[in-house]
Design an enzyme around this catalytic site. Structure first.
Site, mmCIF file in Angstrom:
data_model
loop_
_atom_site.group_PDB
_atom_site.id
_atom_site.type_symbol
_atom_site.label_atom_id
_atom_site.label_comp_id
_atom_site.label_asym_id
_atom_site.label_seq_id
_atom_site.Cartn_x
_atom_site.Cartn_y
_atom_site.Cartn_z
ATOM 1 N N HIS A 39 1.078 -1.457 0.508
ATOM 2 C CA HIS A 39 0.657 -0.151 -0.241
ATOM 3 C C HIS A 39 1.101 1.002 -0.573
ATOM 4 C CE1 HIS A 39 -3.511 -1.898 1.535
ATOM 5 N NE2 HIS A 39 -3.839 -2.258 0.135
ATOM 6 N N CYS A 94 2.684 -13.165 4.994
ATOM 7 C CA CYS A 94 3.654 -12.915 6.357
ATOM 8 C C CYS A 94 2.823 -13.816 6.646
ATOM 9 C CB CYS A 94 2.739 -11.567 6.490
ATOM 10 S SG CYS A 94 2.343 -11.524 8.432
ATOM 11 N N HIS A 122 -10.223 -4.672 3.914
ATOM 12 C CA HIS A 122 -9.801 -5.095 3.359
ATOM 13 C C HIS A 122 -8.975 -6.317 3.501
ATOM 14 C CE1 HIS A 122 -4.845 -4.684 4.810
ATOM 15 N NE2 HIS A 122 -4.884 -3.923 4.881
ATOM 16 N N GLU A 124 -6.297 -8.140 3.798
ATOM 17 C CA GLU A 124 -6.589 -8.950 4.269
ATOM 18 C C GLU A 124 -7.066 -9.949 4.981
ATOM 19 O OE1 GLU A 124 -4.732 -9.568 9.213
ATOM 20 O OE2 GLU A 124 -3.327 -8.498 7.922
ATOM 21 N N THR A 166 -4.173 -8.721 12.130
ATOM 22 C CA THR A 166 -2.514 -8.244 11.925
ATOM 23 C C THR A 166 -2.983 -6.607 13.047
ATOM 24 O OG1 THR A 166 -1.936 -7.996 9.900
ATOM 25 C CG2 THR A 166 -1.472 -10.230 10.869
ATOM 26 N N SER A 222 -3.312 2.212 3.366
ATOM 27 C CA SER A 222 -2.780 1.793 4.193
ATOM 28 C C SER A 222 -3.770 2.058 5.540
ATOM 29 C CB SER A 222 -1.463 1.810 4.583
ATOM 30 O OG SER A 222 -0.941 0.964 5.859
ATOM 31 N N SER A 223 -3.887 0.064 6.055
ATOM 32 C CA SER A 223 -4.460 0.169 6.994
ATOM 33 C C SER A 223 -3.586 0.444 8.669
ATOM 34 C CB SER A 223 -5.447 -1.451 7.403
ATOM 35 O OG SER A 223 -5.857 -1.416 8.181
ATOM 36 N N SER A 263 4.402 -0.322 5.268
ATOM 37 C CA SER A 263 4.725 -0.440 3.568
ATOM 38 C C SER A 263 5.216 0.966 3.962
ATOM 39 C CB SER A 263 2.969 -0.081 3.165
ATOM 40 O OG SER A 263 2.387 -1.420 3.610
#
Length: 656
Positions: A39, A94, A122, A124, A166, A222-223, A263
């Site tokens: 991201h 990951c 998201h 993930e 995460t 980016s979260s 990121s």
């Protein structure tokens, strides 16, 4: 003044994924990624210039391209499709995310609900959902949890696996778990928030509390960057920038803190630092030095936390967030020498470690897990000594003078005198067994802890005995083990309490020694014949009442019956003869012959088979009287009678 957070920049997972793509490009490979690899628009743009393409699903991948799975991971359907298409895959998921995938699958296999905290949109989270095989729910925050429960009240009765994205906000996570305890008791929590995320967020909070202005560097998509911004914004004026060009004009003697999302590449962080230095007219600090500070060599005996990234039969590789490569030799993983590395850790596990040795030349750090575990274990062991708590452990070694028990990651020595209930028992039977014990001595200085299994066994035996004597009744049947023999009987272990079977109760037949019927260690069925509670004695019966030969004797051999018997014993006053199996009768010396004899041996020998007449039966005292003489007299009477009859006939004939 400008201060850079130590945890700013790439996390392990992102660094691994980006590095994988660049490495493939250097090898001349054509690369496609499922969604943006990171991201960060700058990195994505640079990769696009180098020919990396972004696809939404495997079927979009051109022939000859390697498909890279980004660190966020993907659903199982994506990898299955890639395999069906025979695509070359490079999986950069990951390890922390992989762990959540396994949890999602396991929840479905065990019939449990999977409750996942995160942003449903998201990548993930979408990837995790793609591994769910049963009922699942995605919740964004505490209010979303309440809403879920209102719409699904039956969830309170179900078993639930709970995990989090995460990069989920740690404070929000704590609040959600607190609320969940009120809504449901049958749930199991798995802390899946990445340690790097926890540290990054914690440091951002502290840094923002001590700064006038905070700069958060990272992609707006980016979260984890968004969460950093939210945390910092609660304590200081905060700006979110993707590059140095977006920095606000900050003048004056402000204390400025800088952090960056997972990121954000180092080059962009450096550019922001240099620009901030120019803006504030302060002496520029060499960025390489700042990075080196975060990558400094560790000191021996320093504690660190790492993520397992590789497992071999001889060592485990870990990422400790620094430039050196960390490894744990197999013999430094556990105090148990018999376990394998894969039995102790799994890929993605987060573990506490102690630095044993650094090798700057090779860029490696040798680490130990068992020593950290032992440090924690000392406090637990000392507390157990104080409280006399009963601990559980596994006997891992039989050594000279005792055994070694592994408990709370500590090696506890149990002397032979404290290992079993009685001295002299074979200790090898304890190896690899779970045992209960107490700590009886701790000496940190000598690194020695001593335990006693015997004290716990004695207590358990005493408790079992008390309960046994409370419950036991005459006639009650037990399954026990033959413990020992004496000349007069056998002792049977009934489960902590011994009872005795008298030799006369072992068989309906004559028994010379208990070993003729039973064997040591044999499992037998017995019943209680008598109880002496005052003296703690139990009389047991073993022979089967249904096979009682006296009942057979009463039915089939009443007094007056003539039968064949076998001489089994001789005394001065007579001979004992076996009438039927289990019953011997006495032929008194006066009943052996129709004449006077000095001793039975003059006429009989053991083993002789003779005809006898049962003259008397005393069922109450179990005595049978036999007679050979009675048969002789009966025979003589019959002969005399026959002789008299023949004489009369002859006399009558002569008269005629």
């Amino acid at each position: 003044m400008v201060e850079l957070a130590k945890t700013a920049g790439f996390c392990y997972g992102v660094d691994r994924a980006v590095g994988m793509v660049y490495d493939l490009l250097e090898k001349g490979k054509k690369v496609a990624t499922v969604g943006p690899i990171i991201h960060n628009p700058q990195i994505v743009s640079d990769l696009a210039e180098k020919g990396v393409i972004i696809v939404n699903e495997p079927k979009e991948v051109p022939k000859g391209y390697v498909l890279v799975i980004r660190s966020h991971g993907v659903g199982k359907i994506v990898t299955d499709e890639a395999e069906d298409l025979a695509l070359e895959l490079a999986d950069a998921t990951c390890p922390f995310v992989k762990k959540i995938h396994r949890l999602a699958t396991r929840a479905g296999e065990e019939g449990k609900v999977f409750l996942f905290f995160g942003d449903a949109d998201h990548p993930e989270v979408m990837g995790v959902v793609g591994h769910c095989t049963g009922e699942y729910y995605v919740v964004k925050n505490e209010s979303g949890l309440y809403e879920l429960w209102q719409n699904n009240p039956d969830l309170a009765q179900k078993s639930i696996f709970v995990a989090a994205q995460t990069t989920f906000n740690t404070n929000e996570w704590k609040n959600c778990l607190k609320t969940l305890k009120k809504l449901c008791t049958n749930h199991e929590v798995f802390d899946t928030i990445c340690n790097a995320t926890v540290l990054r967020q914690a440091e951002a909070k502290i840094l923002s509390e001590n700064s006038d202005v905070m700069i958060v560097v990272g992609g707006r998509e980016s979260s984890n960057t968004a969460k950093l911004f939210s945390i910092c914004n609660e304590n200081a004026e905060t700006y979110l920038v993707e590059t140095a060009k977006e920095l606000p004009n900050l003048e004056g003697s402000l204390k400025i803190g800088i952090t960056a999302g997972a990121s954000t590449p180092a080059s962009i962080i450096k550019e922001v630092l240099v620009t901030m230095s120019d803006m504030n007219q302060i002496a520029e600090q060499n960025f390489e030095e700042m990075l080196e500070e975060s990558l400094k060599s560790f000191n021996t005996d320093e504690k660190v936390r790492g993520i397992v990234v590789g497992i071999t039969p001889t060592e485990v590789y870990v990422d400790v967030g620094r430039k050196q490569a960390g490894f744990v030799p197999a013999n430094e993983l556990s105090q148990d020498p018999n376990v394998r590395p894969e039995d102790i850790v799994k890929m993605g596990d987060e573990i506490d470690l102690l630095i044993m040795k650094t090798n700057d030349q090779e860029g490696t750090i040798m680490l130990s897990k068992k020593r950290v575990d032992a440090m924690k274990g000392w406090d637990d062991i000392e507390a157990a000594l104080e409280s006399q708590e009963v601990l559980t452990g596994k006997v891992i070694e039989v050594v000279k003078g005792g055994v070694i028990v592994l408990s709370k990651n500590m090696r506890i020595f149990v002397p032979a005198s404290q290992a079993t209930t009685s001295r002299g028992e074979d200790l090898n039977g304890l190896k690899n067994k779970e045992v209960n014990f107490r700590v009886i001595e701790v000496n940190r200085g000598r690194r020695r802890a001593v335990g006693s299994i015997r004290s716990v066994l004695k207590e358990q035996r005493k408790a079992a005995q008390e309960k046994f004597w409370t419950d036991i009744q005459e006639g009650q049947r037990f399954t026990g083990k033959v413990k020992s023999f004496t000349n007069f009987g056998a002792f049977i272990d009934l489960g902590g309490v011994d009872g005795m079977v008298h030799i006369s109760e072992l068989s309906w037949n004559r028994v010379k020694h208990p070993s003729d019927v039973l064997s040591i260690g044999e499992t037998v069925e017995v019943f209680v014949k008598g109880l002496d509670r005052e003296n703690g004695k139990i009389s047991l019966g073993y022979k089967d009442p249904s096979q009682n030969p006296w009942e057979k004797l009463e039915k089939e051999y009443p007094a007056g019956t003539v039968c064949e018997a076998t001489i089994v014993g001789l005394t001065d006053f007579g001979a004992f003869a076996n009438v039927i199996p289990g019953i011997d009768g006495l032929i008194h010396i006066s009943q052996i012959a129709d004449r006077r004899i000095e001793k039975p041996q003059d006429v009989l020998a053991v083993g002789d088979k003779v005809n006898v007449k049962i003259t008397e039966i005393d069922f109450e005292n179990h005595r049978v009287s036999l007679s050979m003489r009675a048969l002789l007299e009966d025979s003589q009477a019959e002969a005399a009678k026959a002789d008299n009859g023949e004489a009369e006939v002859v006399y009558s004939t002569e008269a005629e």
